[in-house]
Design a protein around this motif. Structure first.
Motif, PDB file in Angstrom:
ATOM      1  N   GLY A 447       0.786  -1.210   0.000  1.00  0.00           N
ATOM      2  CA  GLY A 447       0.000   0.000   0.000  1.00  0.00           C
ATOM      3  C   GLY A 447       0.823   1.268   0.000  1.00  0.00           C
ATOM      4  O   GLY A 447       2.034   1.250  -0.223  1.00  0.00           O
ATOM      5  N   PRO A 448       0.172   2.409   0.257  1.00  0.00           N
ATOM      6  CA  PRO A 448       0.822   3.712   0.112  1.00  0.00           C
ATOM      7  C   PRO A 448       2.045   3.911   0.998  1.00  0.00           C
ATOM      8  O   PRO A 448       3.025   4.516   0.570  1.00  0.00           O
ATOM      9  CB  PRO A 448      -0.290   4.696   0.488  1.00  0.00           C
ATOM     10  N   ARG A 449       2.013   3.443   2.241  1.00  0.00           N
ATOM     11  CA  ARG A 449       3.135   3.697   3.143  1.00  0.00           C
ATOM     12  C   ARG A 449       4.393   3.007   2.633  1.00  0.00           C
ATOM     13  O   ARG A 449       5.474   3.590   2.635  1.00  0.00           O
ATOM     14  CB  ARG A 449       2.799   3.237   4.564  1.00  0.00           C
ATOM     15  N   ARG A 450       4.254   1.783   2.170  1.00  0.00           N
ATOM     16  CA  ARG A 450       5.442   1.088   1.651  1.00  0.00           C
ATOM     17  C   ARG A 450       5.918   1.733   0.351  1.00  0.00           C
ATOM     18  O   ARG A 450       7.122   1.831   0.106  1.00  0.00           O
ATOM     19  CB  ARG A 450       5.139  -0.398   1.419  1.00  0.00           C
ATOM     20  N   LEU A 451       4.997   2.191  -0.482  1.00  0.00           N
ATOM     21  CA  LEU A 451       5.403   2.900  -1.696  1.00  0.00           C
ATOM     22  C   LEU A 451       6.178   4.165  -1.342  1.00  0.00           C
ATOM     23  O   LEU A 451       7.163   4.511  -2.006  1.00  0.00           O
ATOM     24  CB  LEU A 451       4.183   3.248  -2.543  1.00  0.00           C
ATOM     25  N   LEU A 452       5.775   4.866  -0.289  1.00  0.00           N
ATOM     26  CA  LEU A 452       6.497   6.051   0.160  1.00  0.00           C
ATOM     27  C   LEU A 452       7.929   5.690   0.559  1.00  0.00           C
ATOM     28  O   LEU A 452       8.877   6.397   0.204  1.00  0.00           O
ATOM     29  CB  LEU A 452       5.758   6.692   1.338  1.00  0.00           C
ATOM     30  N   VAL A 453       8.070   4.599   1.286  1.00  0.00           N
ATOM     31  CA  VAL A 453       9.411   4.172   1.712  1.00  0.00           C
ATOM     32  C   VAL A 453      10.294   3.927   0.502  1.00  0.00           C
ATOM     33  O   VAL A 453      11.447   4.383   0.445  1.00  0.00           O
ATOM     34  CB  VAL A 453       9.321   2.904   2.581  1.00  0.00           C
ATOM     35  N   TRP A 454       9.774   3.232  -0.498  1.00  0.00           N
ATOM     36  CA  TRP A 454      10.599   2.925  -1.669  1.00  0.00           C
ATOM     37  C   TRP A 454      10.772   4.123  -2.589  1.00  0.00           C
ATOM     38  O   TRP A 454      11.797   4.246  -3.268  1.00  0.00           O
ATOM     39  CB  TRP A 454      10.001   1.731  -2.424  1.00  0.00           C
ATOM     40  N   SER A 455       9.810   5.023  -2.594  1.00  0.00           N
ATOM     41  CA  SER A 455      10.000   6.261  -3.339  1.00  0.00           C
ATOM     42  C   SER A 455      11.156   7.055  -2.746  1.00  0.00           C
ATOM     43  O   SER A 455      11.977   7.627  -3.472  1.00  0.00           O
ATOM     44  CB  SER A 455       8.719   7.105  -3.298  1.00  0.00           C
ATOM     45  N   GLU A 456      11.265   7.056  -1.424  1.00  0.00           N
ATOM     46  CA  GLU A 456      12.353   7.756  -0.739  1.00  0.00           C
ATOM     47  C   GLU A 456      13.686   7.014  -0.855  1.00  0.00           C
ATOM     48  O   GLU A 456      14.741   7.627  -0.765  1.00  0.00           O
ATOM     49  CB  GLU A 456      12.011   7.923   0.743  1.00  0.00           C
ATOM     50  N   ARG A 457      13.602   5.701  -1.052  1.00  0.00           N
ATOM     51  CA  ARG A 457      14.835   4.893  -1.066  1.00  0.00           C
ATOM     52  C   ARG A 457      15.801   5.335  -2.142  1.00  0.00           C
ATOM     53  O   ARG A 457      17.018   5.219  -1.987  1.00  0.00           O
ATOM     54  CB  ARG A 457      14.458   3.416  -1.284  1.00  0.00           C
ATOM     55  N   TRP A 458      15.279   5.834  -3.251  1.00  0.00           N
ATOM     56  CA  TRP A 458      16.173   6.162  -4.369  1.00  0.00           C
ATOM     57  C   TRP A 458      15.837   7.523  -4.964  1.00  0.00           C
ATOM     58  O   TRP A 458      15.900   7.735  -6.149  1.00  0.00           O
ATOM     59  CB  TRP A 458      16.098   5.060  -5.435  1.00  0.00           C
ATOM     60  N   ARG A 459      15.500   8.473  -4.073  1.00  0.00           N
ATOM     61  CA  ARG A 459      15.147   9.831  -4.506  1.00  0.00           C
ATOM     62  C   ARG A 459      16.117  10.818  -3.857  1.00  0.00           C
ATOM     63  O   ARG A 459      16.300  10.823  -2.635  1.00  0.00           O
ATOM     64  CB  ARG A 459      13.726  10.165  -4.077  1.00  0.00           C
ATOM     65  N   ARG A 531      17.885   4.959   7.105  1.00  0.00           N
ATOM     66  CA  ARG A 531      16.722   4.496   6.369  1.00  0.00           C
ATOM     67  C   ARG A 531      15.537   5.381   6.728  1.00  0.00           C
ATOM     68  O   ARG A 531      15.294   5.668   7.908  1.00  0.00           O
ATOM     69  CB  ARG A 531      16.410   3.020   6.691  1.00  0.00           C
ATOM     70  N   PHE A 532      14.820   5.795   5.717  1.00  0.00           N
ATOM     71  CA  PHE A 532      13.675   6.667   5.915  1.00  0.00           C
ATOM     72  C   PHE A 532      12.610   5.951   6.745  1.00  0.00           C
ATOM     73  O   PHE A 532      12.267   4.799   6.485  1.00  0.00           O
ATOM     74  CB  PHE A 532      13.116   7.064   4.550  1.00  0.00           C
ATOM     75  N   ASP A 533      12.066   6.675   7.753  1.00  0.00           N
ATOM     76  CA  ASP A 533      11.042   6.121   8.642  1.00  0.00           C
ATOM     77  C   ASP A 533       9.768   6.943   8.482  1.00  0.00           C
ATOM     78  O   ASP A 533       9.712   8.106   8.900  1.00  0.00           O
ATOM     79  CB  ASP A 533      11.536   6.181  10.091  1.00  0.00           C
ATOM     80  N   PRO A 534       8.728   6.381   7.856  1.00  0.00           N
ATOM     81  CA  PRO A 534       7.493   7.158   7.673  1.00  0.00           C
ATOM     82  C   PRO A 534       6.863   7.585   8.991  1.00  0.00           C
ATOM     83  O   PRO A 534       6.228   8.641   9.062  1.00  0.00           O
ATOM     84  CB  PRO A 534       6.579   6.209   6.885  1.00  0.00           C
ATOM     85  N   ALA A 535       7.047   6.802  10.047  1.00  0.00           N
ATOM     86  CA  ALA A 535       6.477   7.181  11.340  1.00  0.00           C
ATOM     87  C   ALA A 535       7.108   8.480  11.843  1.00  0.00           C
ATOM     88  O   ALA A 535       6.418   9.357  12.397  1.00  0.00           O
ATOM     89  CB  ALA A 535       6.688   6.062  12.347  1.00  0.00           C
ATOM     90  N   GLU A 536       8.425   8.618  11.661  1.00  0.00           N
ATOM     91  CA  GLU A 536       9.103   9.853  12.072  1.00  0.00           C
ATOM     92  C   GLU A 536       8.574  11.037  11.262  1.00  0.00           C
ATOM     93  O   GLU A 536       8.329  12.130  11.812  1.00  0.00           O
ATOM     94  CB  GLU A 536      10.613   9.716  11.873  1.00  0.00           C
ATOM     95  N   LEU A 537       8.381  10.839   9.959  1.00  0.00           N
ATOM     96  CA  LEU A 537       7.859  11.916   9.128  1.00  0.00           C
ATOM     97  C   LEU A 537       6.478  12.337   9.597  1.00  0.00           C
ATOM     98  O   LEU A 537       6.202  13.539   9.771  1.00  0.00           O
ATOM     99  CB  LEU A 537       7.793  11.459   7.668  1.00  0.00           C
TER     100      LEU A 537
END
Length: 855
Positions: A447-459, A531-537
């Motif tokens: 879902g969206p949260r995991r897509l956000l993590v991978w979008s950030e992984r290589w941006r 590693r990007f943490d969506p919870a922190e964001l």
């Protein structure tokens, strides 16, 4: 002497031939001329001299003399593509020679075998030669043999063995005066550094070799082949293609070695393929295949066939025949022990997947995946890509994500060895496929949260840490000073209508030198494992702030809306449509910068509405009433976000990534609150806001007129709390790190900013095009703003389009008024836009500026 001081040796040989020499001495002289022409001139002339040397050697009745000439002739014939005749001459030389001379002939035959790609034969001959050469205390030829053996080891992927031989050879070369041989040794060490994964060291050593060859006045075709390989690994494929094509043109002009032409064509084909020019890659690779085949160089021919198949696939020519061809290439490369074999297996598997041939795909991809645990970084990435592709084929999103994570970790380790921000950004292109595979799998499974993590992984990964600060290199500082002086002289000459070609040539030379020196810088620290943490964001955003991250999947914009403790996904339009609309908006803003274009205002506003539909879609109605952070992909960097209706009257900022926003949000301002105001020359308004701002900020440092020189400006900017620079901005799409602000003594470029210990906490750039970037790599940006963010700047106000200079003045004064009242950059800019007059020129000026970061 011909490999110590080539041109002096050539002159001496010609003197000997003019003095009625004996057959023995004439044979030596003709051989020297033949070697010189063979390696640095016309091969036809070389063969003529070497044949004369052979005939004179026979008359001299010296078997060793004849054997020595036969060896040199044999190598020349191989380089001319007459492989059978060359090997026969070398075989005859081995037969007639004895002892020490025979060892030298064996070395030459080993060299010919290496040229032909017959590595086992080369190793066998050189291993037989080395003990004899050592026993004879022949330092020069022993060093040559060790260097050749190391080079063969590198071709077979045995880096440690190569290092040992290079080290032993280097110790011997230090005791000799063989300057060309020494340059060749430096070149070979550069190749070894590249094969061990150290790209900056490889570029530095190859540049050093280039300087040595230049002093000797000899061409550098083999060096070009090796430089192209390293440049491609550094993400500089366009430069590699240009260098290879230029070298081919020179080689053809002098009638040089056909073997080298084939290798240069292969280098050009590889570079064109990586650059995305499939048709050029096909043309170069096809010619290389034919040349290698005629030269009986199977090892090389097979590598060229691999590139040819890759280029045909890139041009959309997938077929069952290509699966079979790729599989055959993989099998041959494996039989040669070539490190490129897994790449061919991956290619065969990739084509088979497209055709739906699952059994074939599985077989080839499993072979390719074996490379994931060993070898250089790019070979390991090939293995993980194969693993990810097969996992996707069998529907295992979990295994896709694991393979992509492991592969991108390998590339992360490689990138941290690069100190130059340009190289770190460009290197990400090698992970683009893995990042895209992971994004698709994450959306399907998480879902969206995991897509956000991978979008950030290589941006925007190049902004994750400051570039390595250039060392106190006197050469670099001297080049930067000279570059500024030449650029300033060229600008003055253009203003006065004087010709500038000579100044422009010198400026380009200095740019190449500066760029080259920065590429030599090695990363000074390993990655921090962040590693990007969506919870922190989500915690930092709270209930009021929304972050909108735009990801792109299969050409369509995916809108990830973050805030109030959750991540929601909305679908936007096609990226290509949004890019076209953004270009139309830019054209409209350029026209509105000039009075008299008021009729274009409704057209531009309508384009803004269309842009919002394409970029935000239904998410535009879900932004709430609080501040917004926009995180666009690199290809949308030119969007004037203030023109979008849902953002026009809102507090918003732009960030290259959510991770970058988090870092900026957590950056503390420096102690003291020091303020710097800079006014450059030649502005239409004279930087009219600066004197008034100086009156408001009584303690501010003001640099104008002759005081606004680059060294002084950098000194004052370092660690300032707020900097305002009113100066002409120039964006260089061809070389973004030479984008500049015009100071009294010439341009202040991105490379200058990267020398700061800490850039200003807040910086305002009140000039055109300062927020323009070059989109490179997978999703990276290079430009003035992106140079500042990793260096400690938490907030930037800059402009993405040409603007009206007079209309900028009231905008800047209003912006500073808001900052003085304690507003953030984004808040102050929103209020400044609202305070402007309502005419088209002022409206367009306000839309062209954006706030970047989080201060």
């Amino acid at each position: 002497m011909v490999f110590a001081a080539p041109n002096q040796a050539l002159a001496r040989a010609e003197e000997v031939l003019g003095s009625d020499p004996s057959p023995l001495h004439a044979s030596v002289a003709h051989q020297v001329i033949g070697i010189w022409q063979r390696d640095w001139g016309d091969l036809r002339i070389a063969l003529d001299h070497l044949r004369r040397a052979r005939d004179l050697a026979a008359r001299s009745e010296s078997a060793d003399r004849e054997a020595d000439v036969l060896a040199a002739l044999g190598v020349a014939l191989v380089h001319a593509g007459r492989t059978r005749q060359g090997l026969a001459a070398l075989e005859r030389g081995v037969e007639v020679a004895g002892g020490h001379t025979r060892a030298r002939v064996l070395f030459r035959r080993a060299y010919a075998s290496w040229v032909l790609g017959q590595h086992k034969a080369a190793l066998e001959d050189v291993r037989r030669a080395i003990p004899v050469l050592r026993q004879a205390e022949d330092v020069i030829w022993t060093a040559r043999a060790l260097t050749l053996r190391a080079t063969v080891h590198l071709a077979l992927g045995a880096v440690e063995r190569a290092d040992a031989d290079f080290t032993a050879a280097e110790a011997l070369w230090d005791t000799t005066g063989q300057e060309h041989d020494k340059a060749d040794a430096v070149e070979s060490r550069g190749l070894a550094a590249y094969r061990s994964g150290d790209v900056p060291a490889a570029l530095r050593l190859l540049d050093e070799a280039q300087e040595r060859y230049a002093k000797l006045g000899t061409p550098t075709f083999m060096l070009t082949v090796r430089r192209c390989e390293v440049l491609m690994a550094a993400g500089l494929a366009r430069e590699a293609l240009a260098e290879a094509d230029a070298a081919i043109k020179v080689l053809d002009g002098i009638g040089g070695q056909s073997t080298l032409k084939a290798e240069l064509l292969l280098a050009a084909a590889r570079a064109a393929r990586v650059e995305g020019d499939a048709h050029t890659a096909i043309a170069r690779a096809d010619l290389a295949v034919r040349l290698f085949a005629g030269q009986r160089r199977s090892w090389w021919e097979t590598h060229a066939r691999l590139v040819l198949i890759e280029a045909r696939v890139a041009a959309g020519r997938g077929s069952g025949r290509l699966v079979a061809d790729a599989a055959a290439v993989a099998e041959r490369l494996a039989s040669f022990g070539a490190p490129a074999a897994p790449e061919a297996s991956l290619l065969a598997g990739r084509i088979a997947l497209v055709l739906g041939w699952r059994e074939d795909a599985q077989r080839h991809l499993e072979v390719a995946a074996r490379s994931r645990h060993s070898g250089p970084p790019l070979a390991r990435m090939t293995g993980w890509a194969a693993r990810a592709l097969w996992a996707r084929a069998v529907g295992s999103d979990r295994r896709v994500l694991e393979a992509c994570r492991r592969g991108l970790d390998v590339l992360d380790d490689h990138r941290t060895t690069l100190g130059a921000s340009e190289l770190r950004a460009r290197a990400t292109a090698q992970g683009a496929e893995l990042a895209a595979l992971a994004a698709r799998a994450s959306l399907a499974s998480g879902g969206p949260r995991r897509l956000l993590v991978w979008s950030e992984r290589w941006r925007a990964t190049a902004l994750s840490a400051p570039p390595t600060r250039p060392p106190a290199d006197p050469g670099l500082l001297s080049d930067l000073t000279a570059f500024r002086e030449i650029a300033a002289r060229a600008e003055a000459a253009r203003t006065e209508g004087r010709p500038v070609p000579a100044l422009e040539r010198e400026q380009r030379r200095l740019e190449r030198e500066i760029r080259s020196r920065t590429h030599h810088i090695r990363g000074d620290a390993p990655g921090d494992g962040y590693r990007f943490d969506p919870a922190e964001l989500l915690e930092r955003l709270g209930d009021d702030v929304r972050l909108v991250e735009l990801a792109v999947l299969d050409g369509r914009v995916q809108v990830l809306l973050c805030g109030r403790g959750r991540v929601r996904r909305f679908e936007g339009g096609l990226l290509a449509d949004a890019e076209r609309e953004a270009e139309h908006v830019q054209a409209g803003l350029r026209r509105l910068a000039h009075p008299g274009a008021e009729a274009r205002l409704p057209v531009v506003e309508a384009a803004g509405r269309r842009l919002e539909e394409l970029l935000l879609g239904p998410a535009a109605a879900q932004l709430g009433s609080g501040p917004v952070v926009v995180v666009p992909p690199g290809r949308l960097h030119r969007v004037p976000w203030a023109l979008l209706p849902s953002l026009r009257e809102r507090v918003f900022s732009v960030s290259p990534s959510a991770s970058s926003w988090l870092r900026a949000h957590g950056t503390a301002p420096p102690d003291g609150g020091r303020q710097v105001l800079v006014r450059g020359p030649g502005l239409a308004t004279g930087g009219a806001e600066v004197p008034e701002l100086a009156g408001r900020h009584g303690s501010a440092t003001v640099l104008e007129y002759d005081e606004a020189r680059v060294p002084r400006v950098l000194e004052e900017l370092d660690g300032a709390a707020l900097a305002h620079i009113a100066a002409h901005g120039t964006f260089r799409a061809d070389s973004p790190l030479f984008s500049s602000l015009r100071m009294a003594d010439g341009p202040l470029i991105v490379h200058d900013f990267e020398r700061l210990d800490r850039s200003p906490y807040r910086i305002i750039l009140s000039c055109c095009d300062t927020a323009r970037f070059a989109s490179v790599g997978a999703d990276e940006l290079l430009g003035l703003v992106t140079a500042l963010l990793p260096l400690g700047t938490a907030g930037v106000v800059a402009c993405s389009a040409p603007v009206n200079d007079e209309a900028v003045v009231p905008l800047m004064l209003a912006l500073h008024k808001g900052l003085g009242a304690g507003a953030s950059m984004a808040e102050a800019l929103r209020d400044a836009r609202a305070a402007l007059p309502g005419d088209a020129v002022h409206q367009a000026t306000g839309w062209a500026f954006s706030a970047f970061g989080a201060a």
